[in-house]
Design a protein around this motif. Structure first.
Motif, PDB file in Angstrom:
ATOM      1  N   ALA A 372       0.829  -1.204   0.000  1.00  0.00           N
ATOM      2  CA  ALA A 372       0.000   0.000   0.000  1.00  0.00           C
ATOM      3  C   ALA A 372       0.865   1.258   0.000  1.00  0.00           C
ATOM      4  O   ALA A 372       0.574   2.232  -0.720  1.00  0.00           O
ATOM      5  CB  ALA A 372      -0.927  -0.004   1.208  1.00  0.00           C
ATOM      6  N   ILE A 373       1.943   1.246   0.794  1.00  0.00           N
ATOM      7  CA  ILE A 373       2.816   2.423   0.838  1.00  0.00           C
ATOM      8  C   ILE A 373       3.500   2.606  -0.517  1.00  0.00           C
ATOM      9  O   ILE A 373       3.606   3.727  -1.037  1.00  0.00           O
ATOM     10  CB  ILE A 373       3.853   2.287   1.973  1.00  0.00           C
ATOM     11  N   ARG A 374       3.956   1.518  -1.118  1.00  0.00           N
ATOM     12  CA  ARG A 374       4.570   1.614  -2.461  1.00  0.00           C
ATOM     13  C   ARG A 374       3.584   2.178  -3.483  1.00  0.00           C
ATOM     14  O   ARG A 374       3.973   2.828  -4.444  1.00  0.00           O
ATOM     15  CB  ARG A 374       5.022   0.233  -2.936  1.00  0.00           C
ATOM     16  N   ALA A 375       2.297   1.897  -3.258  1.00  0.00           N
ATOM     17  CA  ALA A 375       1.277   2.360  -4.200  1.00  0.00           C
ATOM     18  C   ALA A 375       0.801   3.779  -3.882  1.00  0.00           C
ATOM     19  O   ALA A 375      -0.120   4.277  -4.551  1.00  0.00           O
ATOM     20  CB  ALA A 375       0.095   1.401  -4.189  1.00  0.00           C
ATOM     21  N   GLY A 376       1.394   4.403  -2.865  1.00  0.00           N
ATOM     22  CA  GLY A 376       1.078   5.797  -2.572  1.00  0.00           C
ATOM     23  C   GLY A 376       0.172   6.015  -1.385  1.00  0.00           C
ATOM     24  O   GLY A 376      -0.331   7.128  -1.194  1.00  0.00           O
ATOM     25  N   ALA A 377      -0.070   5.009  -0.568  1.00  0.00           N
ATOM     26  CA  ALA A 377      -0.943   5.178   0.599  1.00  0.00           C
ATOM     27  C   ALA A 377      -0.321   6.154   1.593  1.00  0.00           C
ATOM     28  O   ALA A 377       0.810   5.951   2.040  1.00  0.00           O
ATOM     29  CB  ALA A 377      -1.201   3.837   1.272  1.00  0.00           C
ATOM     30  N   SER A 378      -1.041   7.200   1.911  1.00  0.00           N
ATOM     31  CA  SER A 378      -0.575   8.139   2.933  1.00  0.00           C
ATOM     32  C   SER A 378      -0.696   7.485   4.302  1.00  0.00           C
ATOM     33  O   SER A 378      -1.439   6.510   4.483  1.00  0.00           O
ATOM     34  CB  SER A 378      -1.401   9.420   2.902  1.00  0.00           C
TER      35      SER A 378
END
Length: 584
Positions: A372-378
């Protein structure tokens, strides 16, 4: 009206000298007039402690004693010898042509707001519940804002508890947060409950003594943050407090101060079963209400708890049979690159993300968060999802578990809520670690959903009157063990089109009449906070089912605090406590 015109005839002087006292009602005021040692004294006939008629008391050596609880008053001025009572109002008297006259409407010695502020201080200092209850009611009725009342409690609690911020201040901040959700009559109760817990926390405690800030303005905020974290790391509370006070004195704003505190509170795993970070969040929320100009009086109270907190990676549950702490260390070592990979990307939770976070395999959970973080999750978006997963554990808590296990799922949820709220405030990268800590605890709590209590079937509530479900929900709190029924009634109320605001109002009403514990206040406030941020009715439903089930597990109680509040309210309305009320 002249001062002479205000006086009213009460009794002949000869009758008063013969009888020694007289009870009279003058312009709607119940008075007790005494002849003692050659002097005439008039006082309010209602004992300010609990309303017993002072005309039935005794007078000796200039002291009026109430026979109900033996509160004593200096007869000439009305001042009490006993702080748990209150000063009784006195009234000017005159003798004209052998008749005693009394002014029943003298100018007040002090404005009501000043009187009740002073009495609130007395109640907090001496941990007097009835005095606190009277003061909360009196201050609100005098037009004092809730935030001014909370400010008094927050500053007192932050000062007069050596170990610093604790449950009492957290309850007070939580109750201020939910005030808009409550009936107007219950807002006084909420302030009272919060203030009472502050007084309980500080009872018998020595005060905190402040460290001074450094006499410099040349150190950057980033350097101060490094120093603060280093001092917390080595458990040097004094050094950490000096650094924090320096940042405040140098004008750091609320977001920066919150970032400094949150970073130190997530350098180690899940400090004090989540309470440390929750305290940070509640202190920030309290300052949102009372003003960040009080930061120097409030935030340093957090430091002792941060420096001395138990660290979850030191516990066997985080090391065996799976070394979760080591797994997180690997993730955190790569955190900056994960965040960099997601820059410029927009992320939304994929379908089934909650169930992924509830998985039985920790690697599945951690991998989902990393992806999720790699996909841009704040940090805010990810914290929101983890908070909902944690709430789902509460909503599905299996009642076959030990009662104390409610605390386990509760701690995870309130910690996750704190991470989410701080992320909304600062967006600090360090808070991703709090997200992972919360998700790890969601994983560790999996056995408390084995088997999971099913969420109530929406179809079964169709066609019923929502009010019937709401009334039935409140009735479940009158019986022990009605956990599943409480959840079902809350769900079916919403299924039948019931108003969410009305449900929150009734849940708050139920909480405030009980002798609720620290965690129960937290559970309601976190559930309300998360529900208010949801657009999906299904998520709101799950969150409020979680709140209802948690309350159902912990009610009913003896309701001693409610009895005290009821007495204070009746006194404020001028009722006679020693006589049966209409409700009784």
């Amino acid at each position: 009206m002249s001062s002479t015109d205000r006086f009213r005839e009460v009794v002949s002087l000869s009758d008063l000298e013969r009888d020694g006292r007289v009870q009279a009602s003058v312009d709607g005021r119940a008075l007790a007039v005494f002849y003692h040692e050659g002097e005439i004294r008039a006082v309010d006939n209602r004992c300010p402690h609990m309303g017993f008629p002072l005309s039935e008391g005794s007078v000796e050596d200039g002291v009026l004693t109430c026979h109900w609880h033996h509160a004593r008053f200096e007869l000439s001025c009305g001042d009490t010898f006993d702080p748990w009572a209150d000063d009784v109002q006195t009234f000017p008297v005159e003798v004209r042509d052998g008749t005693v006259y009394v002014d029943p409407h003298p100018e007040p010695d002090e404005p009501p707001a000043d009187h009740w502020t002073r009495r609130l201080d007395d109640g907090l200092e001496q941990n007097l519940r009835l005095v606190v209850a009277k003061s909360a009611i009196g201050l609100v009725d005098a037009g004092v804002s809730a935030d001014d009342v909370v400010e008094r409690g927050v500053r007192f609690g932050a000062r007069y508890r050596e170990s610093g911020w604790g449950p009492g201040l957290t309850i007070l901040a939580a109750m201020r947060n939910v005030l808009p959700d409550l009936r107007e009559a219950d807002r006084k109760r909420a302030l009272y409950q919060g203030l009472v817990h502050v007084g309980d926390d500080c009872a018998g405690e020595p005060p905190r003594f402040d460290q001074d800030p450094f006499e410099t303005t040349d150190v950057s905020f980033d350097r101060l943050t490094e120093w603060f974290r280093e001092n917390v790391e080595v458990r040097d509370a004094d050094g950490a407090e000096r650094v924090l006070r320096t940042a405040i004195a140098n004008g750091a704003d609320d977001a920066r101060l919150a970032t400094m505190l949150a970073a130190a509170a997530t350098d180690h795993r899940y400090l004090n079963t989540g309470h440390t970070l929750d305290f940070v969040n509640k202190a920030c929320e309290a300052l949102d209400h009372v003003g960040w100009d009080h930061a120097d009086a409030v935030l340093p109270s957090l430091v002792e708890g941060m420096a001395t907190a138990a660290r979850a990676e030191e516990q066997s549950s985080w090391r065996q049979p799976v070394d979760l702490a080591a797994m997180l260390d690997e993730t955190f070592a790569d955190l900056d690159s994960l965040v960099a990979a997601g820059e410029g990307s927009a992320w939304s939770a994929p379908e089934g993300f909650t169930e992924t976070l509830l998985a039985e395999d920790p690697e599945t959970v951690l991998a989902a968060l990393e992806d999720a973080i790699r996909a841009g999750a704040s940090v805010e978006a990810l914290a929101r999802e983890v908070a909902f997963a944690a709430a789902t554990r509460v909503a599905r808590f299996a009642t076959v578990n030990e009662f104390s296990d409610w605390n386990t799922v509760h701690h995870t949820f309130t910690y996750a809520n704190a991470v989410h709220q701080l992320a909304r405030r600062t967006g600090a990268t360090e808070l991703y670690r709090g997200v992972f800590d919360a998700a790890t605890n969601v994983y560790l709590d999996r056995f408390l959903n084995t088997p999971p209590a099913p969420l109530p079937d929406p179809a079964s509530g169709a066609g019923a009157d929502p009010a019937d479900h709401l009334d039935a929900l409140v009735e479940t709190f009158e019986r022990e063990g009605e956990v599943n029924e409480a959840g079902r009634r809350a769900a079916h109320y919403l299924d039948c089109g019931g108003d969410v605001d009305r449900l929150r109002e009734r849940l708050g009403e139920a909480l405030l009449r009980e002798d609720a514990g620290f965690h129960t206040y937290q559970a309601l406030e976190a559930g309300f906070t998360q529900a208010a941020l949801r657009d999906d009715p299904a998520e709101t439903r799950t969150l409020l089912v979680a709140v209802a089930r948690y309350l159902g597990a912990h009610f009913p109680t003896r309701r001693e605090r409610e009895q005290t509040f009821t007495i204070a309210a009746r006194l404020h309305r001028g009722e006679k406590i020693h006589e049966a009320s209409s409700a009784e």
